[in-house]
Write an enzyme that holds these catalytic residues in place. Structure first.
Site, PDB file in Angstrom:
ATOM      1  N   HIS A 192       0.808  -1.229   0.000  1.00  0.00           N
ATOM      2  CA  HIS A 192       0.000   0.000   0.000  1.00  0.00           C
ATOM      3  C   HIS A 192       0.838   1.274   0.000  1.00  0.00           C
ATOM      4  O   HIS A 192       0.292   2.365   0.037  1.00  0.00           O
ATOM      5  CB  HIS A 192      -0.935   0.018   1.214  1.00  0.00           C
TER       6      HIS A 192
HETATM    7  C1  UD1 Z   1      -2.161   5.434   5.734  1.00  0.00           C
HETATM    8  C2  UD1 Z   1      -0.864   5.993   6.304  1.00  0.00           C
HETATM    9  C3  UD1 Z   1       0.248   4.955   6.149  1.00  0.00           C
HETATM   10  C4  UD1 Z   1      -0.163   3.639   6.795  1.00  0.00           C
HETATM   11  C5  UD1 Z   1      -1.502   3.181   6.246  1.00  0.00           C
HETATM   12  C6  UD1 Z   1      -1.984   1.966   6.986  1.00  0.00           C
HETATM   13  C7  UD1 Z   1      -0.528   8.425   6.083  1.00  0.00           C
HETATM   14  C8  UD1 Z   1       0.214   9.471   5.358  1.00  0.00           C
HETATM   15  N1  UD1 Z   1      -0.421   7.189   5.575  1.00  0.00           N
HETATM   16  O1  UD1 Z   1      -1.964   5.200   4.361  1.00  0.00           O
HETATM   17  O2  UD1 Z   1       1.415   5.414   6.802  1.00  0.00           O
HETATM   18  O3  UD1 Z   1       0.820   2.685   6.541  1.00  0.00           O
HETATM   19  O4  UD1 Z   1      -2.481   4.223   6.412  1.00  0.00           O
HETATM   20  O5  UD1 Z   1      -2.914   1.229   6.265  1.00  0.00           O
HETATM   21  O6  UD1 Z   1      -1.160   8.693   7.072  1.00  0.00           O
HETATM   22  N2  UD1 Z   1      -9.454   4.485   1.646  1.00  0.00           N
HETATM   23  C9  UD1 Z   1     -10.651   3.842   1.575  1.00  0.00           C
HETATM   24  N3  UD1 Z   1     -11.226   3.446   2.758  1.00  0.00           N
HETATM   25  C10 UD1 Z   1     -10.661   3.660   3.973  1.00  0.00           C
HETATM   26  C11 UD1 Z   1      -9.430   4.323   4.009  1.00  0.00           C
HETATM   27  C12 UD1 Z   1      -8.829   4.745   2.840  1.00  0.00           C
HETATM   28  O7  UD1 Z   1     -11.199   3.628   0.503  1.00  0.00           O
HETATM   29  O8  UD1 Z   1     -11.242   3.252   5.005  1.00  0.00           O
HETATM   30  C13 UD1 Z   1      -8.798   4.898   0.371  1.00  0.00           C
HETATM   31  C14 UD1 Z   1      -9.114   6.319  -0.037  1.00  0.00           C
HETATM   32  O9  UD1 Z   1      -9.245   6.352  -1.428  1.00  0.00           O
HETATM   33  C15 UD1 Z   1      -7.856   7.061   0.362  1.00  0.00           C
HETATM   34  C16 UD1 Z   1      -6.778   6.028   0.190  1.00  0.00           C
HETATM   35  O10 UD1 Z   1      -7.392   4.794   0.524  1.00  0.00           O
HETATM   36  O11 UD1 Z   1      -7.636   8.197  -0.417  1.00  0.00           O
HETATM   37  C17 UD1 Z   1      -5.584   6.252   1.074  1.00  0.00           C
HETATM   38  O12 UD1 Z   1      -5.959   6.379   2.449  1.00  0.00           O
HETATM   39  P1  UD1 Z   1      -5.065   7.251   3.461  1.00  0.00           P
HETATM   40  O13 UD1 Z   1      -5.549   7.097   4.849  1.00  0.00           O
HETATM   41  O14 UD1 Z   1      -4.921   8.642   2.966  1.00  0.00           O
HETATM   42  O15 UD1 Z   1      -3.629   6.620   3.313  1.00  0.00           O
HETATM   43  P2  UD1 Z   1      -3.183   5.108   3.364  1.00  0.00           P
HETATM   44  O16 UD1 Z   1      -2.622   4.730   2.061  1.00  0.00           O
HETATM   45  O17 UD1 Z   1      -4.285   4.274   3.950  1.00  0.00           O
HETATM   46  N1  UDP Z   2      -3.614  -6.238   8.618  1.00  0.00           N
HETATM   47  C1  UDP Z   2      -4.899  -6.771   8.732  1.00  0.00           C
HETATM   48  N2  UDP Z   2      -5.567  -7.102   7.585  1.00  0.00           N
HETATM   49  C2  UDP Z   2      -5.033  -6.960   6.344  1.00  0.00           C
HETATM   50  C3  UDP Z   2      -3.726  -6.417   6.247  1.00  0.00           C
HETATM   51  C4  UDP Z   2      -3.044  -6.060   7.393  1.00  0.00           C
HETATM   52  O1  UDP Z   2      -5.398  -6.948   9.840  1.00  0.00           O
HETATM   53  O2  UDP Z   2      -5.692  -7.291   5.357  1.00  0.00           O
HETATM   54  C5  UDP Z   2      -2.902  -5.831   9.848  1.00  0.00           C
HETATM   55  C6  UDP Z   2      -1.526  -6.445  10.026  1.00  0.00           C
HETATM   56  O3  UDP Z   2      -1.588  -7.653  10.757  1.00  0.00           O
HETATM   57  C7  UDP Z   2      -0.795  -5.371  10.818  1.00  0.00           C
HETATM   58  C8  UDP Z   2      -1.425  -4.074  10.340  1.00  0.00           C
HETATM   59  O4  UDP Z   2      -2.660  -4.444   9.731  1.00  0.00           O
HETATM   60  O5  UDP Z   2      -1.075  -5.520  12.201  1.00  0.00           O
HETATM   61  C9  UDP Z   2      -0.530  -3.377   9.370  1.00  0.00           C
HETATM   62  O6  UDP Z   2      -1.189  -2.339   8.770  1.00  0.00           O
HETATM   63  P1  UDP Z   2      -0.711  -1.670   7.416  1.00  0.00           P
HETATM   64  O7  UDP Z   2       0.168  -2.580   6.684  1.00  0.00           O
HETATM   65  O8  UDP Z   2      -1.937  -1.156   6.759  1.00  0.00           O
HETATM   66  O9  UDP Z   2       0.062  -0.382   7.943  1.00  0.00           O
HETATM   67  P2  UDP Z   2       1.585  -0.095   8.338  1.00  0.00           P
HETATM   68  O10 UDP Z   2       1.953  -1.027   9.435  1.00  0.00           O
HETATM   69  O11 UDP Z   2       2.411  -0.265   7.110  1.00  0.00           O
HETATM   70  O12 UDP Z   2       1.570   1.329   8.747  1.00  0.00           O
END
Ligand code: UD1
Ligand code: UDP
Length: 367
Positions: free
Chosen positions: A206
């Protein structure tokens, strides 16, 4: 009582906040208040974690939602400010490195409320990563810095922090893992896809650095197509990545690749279950690098760096280049048992949140 506002906004935040909430509730001097910023809002990115991790409904729900970095950060700040003024907490606790983390820390400090940062001091030394900016800025203004590994202490020293506000208490994400590990193992999620233990690859991706670059995303997906010719691959797809895969026009090729299972993001138990039985986890996640290390499962991280070096030095993690041959070779090595074994990092024992609660209460008492 010390009123501690715990702020969480994203999937990994919920997993980190759950043991803290519990430990604070059990501590005689701490009274937790839970704030959900709304950064992640889909059922599969949010509610499922509250349910499975036994977190109560948030006391306060903000609606920051998705948007550009500035929009998202600003919305959390704007909505959190009146809550802080109203509730007057004694401390605000933020976790990890997401936009909600920085937004909450900034808002609190401007109101002269002390901030505790859990998972402080991690550095990738790559300032193109939004998370690195969030880490640096949050640590710079936080009053209490709780670290998960000794390298984080060194990083904080280099940035001028002194030992009197740095606390090495372990890793709260691993508290959740240890608490629910047995339950997760009993789920046997791999059976849903007819996969054998140790015989499949689990994938997550992601990071915008990879999935927002169409050429890199295509290279990554081609690597998965190649691996899936020989081994089953299961890939719970983050919503960001799901939309990028469609944008890149890869849907058709996906439909015709039999052993590549692209599924919606999974609940915590289902995902942990898949990690425990995986032959290799291929990821760019931060938290997954830590979970695989604790579970002793081979992990190949498709990044040029990691802010979690102990997962490489003592754990099962290896950095790999985004190259179909390199990734295929990693799968072959792991599935034939030729991967390093690794050992448990210090204090990743399932009791980190209790130590955080004790140290924080003591520090605030002395403040
Ligand atoms: C965010 C964090 C990242 C973390 C990740 C965990 C920042 C800058 N990034 O990234 O560090 O590793 O979360 O998963 O804070 N969206 C949905 N549904 C949701 C949430 C998001 O559809 O419930 C989609 C939206 O189109 C959104 C995109 O995902 O624009 C990105 O979501 P966002 O929270 O901005 O960043 P992540 O890539 O999730
Ligand atoms: N995770 C989950 N379901 C998924 C993918 C990840 O429960 O489909 C959990 C995973 O076990 C870990 C956390 O989400 O605890 C990691 O989140 P993510 O990779 O989104 O964020 P990051 O750690 O990179 O910020």
């Amino acid at each position: 009582m010390i009123k501690a506002l715990l702020v969480a906004g994203t999937r990994p935040n919920f997993i980190k906040i759950a043991p803290l909430y519990r430990a604070f509730e059990q501590h005689p001097e701490l009274s937790p208040v839970l704030v959900h910023t709304g950064q992640h809002y889909d059922e599969v990115m949010s509610e499922v974690f509250f349910r499975q991790l036994k977190l109560p409904e948030p006391d306060i729900y903000l609606s920051s939602g998705s948007g550009s970095h500035a929009e998202q950060t600003a919305r959390v700040m704007k909505e959190l400010e009146p809550v802080l003024i109203d509730l007057q907490p004694d401390v605000v606790v933020v976790v990890g490195d997401v936009n909600s983390t920085l937004a909450a820390a900034l808002t609190s400090k401007k109101l002269h409320i002390p901030v505790a940062h859990i998972e402080a001091g991690l550095r990738s030394f790559d300032r193109r990563m939004p998370e690195e900016i969030n880490r640096l800025a949050t640590d710079a203004i936080s009053d209490f810095l709780f670290v998960t590994e000794p390298t984080a202490i060194e990083n904080l020293h280099h940035e001028g922090h002194s030992d009197d506000h740095i606390f090495f208490c372990g890793n709260v994400m691993i508290d959740s893992l240890r608490r629910f590990e047995d339950l997760a193992r009993s789920v046997e999620q791999r059976k849903k896809y007819g996969m054998e233990a140790g015989g499949y690859v689990l994938v997550t991706a992601h990071r915008p650095e990879m999935v927002d670059q169409p050429d890199l995303l295509i290279l990554f997906m081609k690597s998965l197509f190649r691996i899936a010719e020989k081994y089953p691959v299961v890939f719970p797809v983050h919503p960001r990545t799901r939309s990028r895969i469609s944008d890149a026009g890869l849907d058709k090729e996906l439909e015709s690749t039999e052993k590549l299972y692209l599924v919606d993001p999974l609940g915590y138990f289902e995902f942990l279950s898949l990690i425990t039985d995986a032959g290799l986890v291929l990821t760019d996640s931060g938290g997954v690098q830590e979970e695989t290390t604790v579970l002793g499962v081979p992990c190949a991280t498709i990044r040029e760096n990691t802010e979690r070096p102990c997962t490489i030095e003592s754990g099962t993690n290896e950095l790999v280049a985004l190259n179909p041959d390199v990734l295929f070779d990693a799968v072959e090595r792991a599935l034939s048992g030729k991967w390093k074994k690794g050992s448990l990092p210090e204090l990743w024992d399932g009791n980190a949140a209790t130590r955080v609660a004790e140290k924080l209460a003591l520090a605030l008492r002395g403040a």
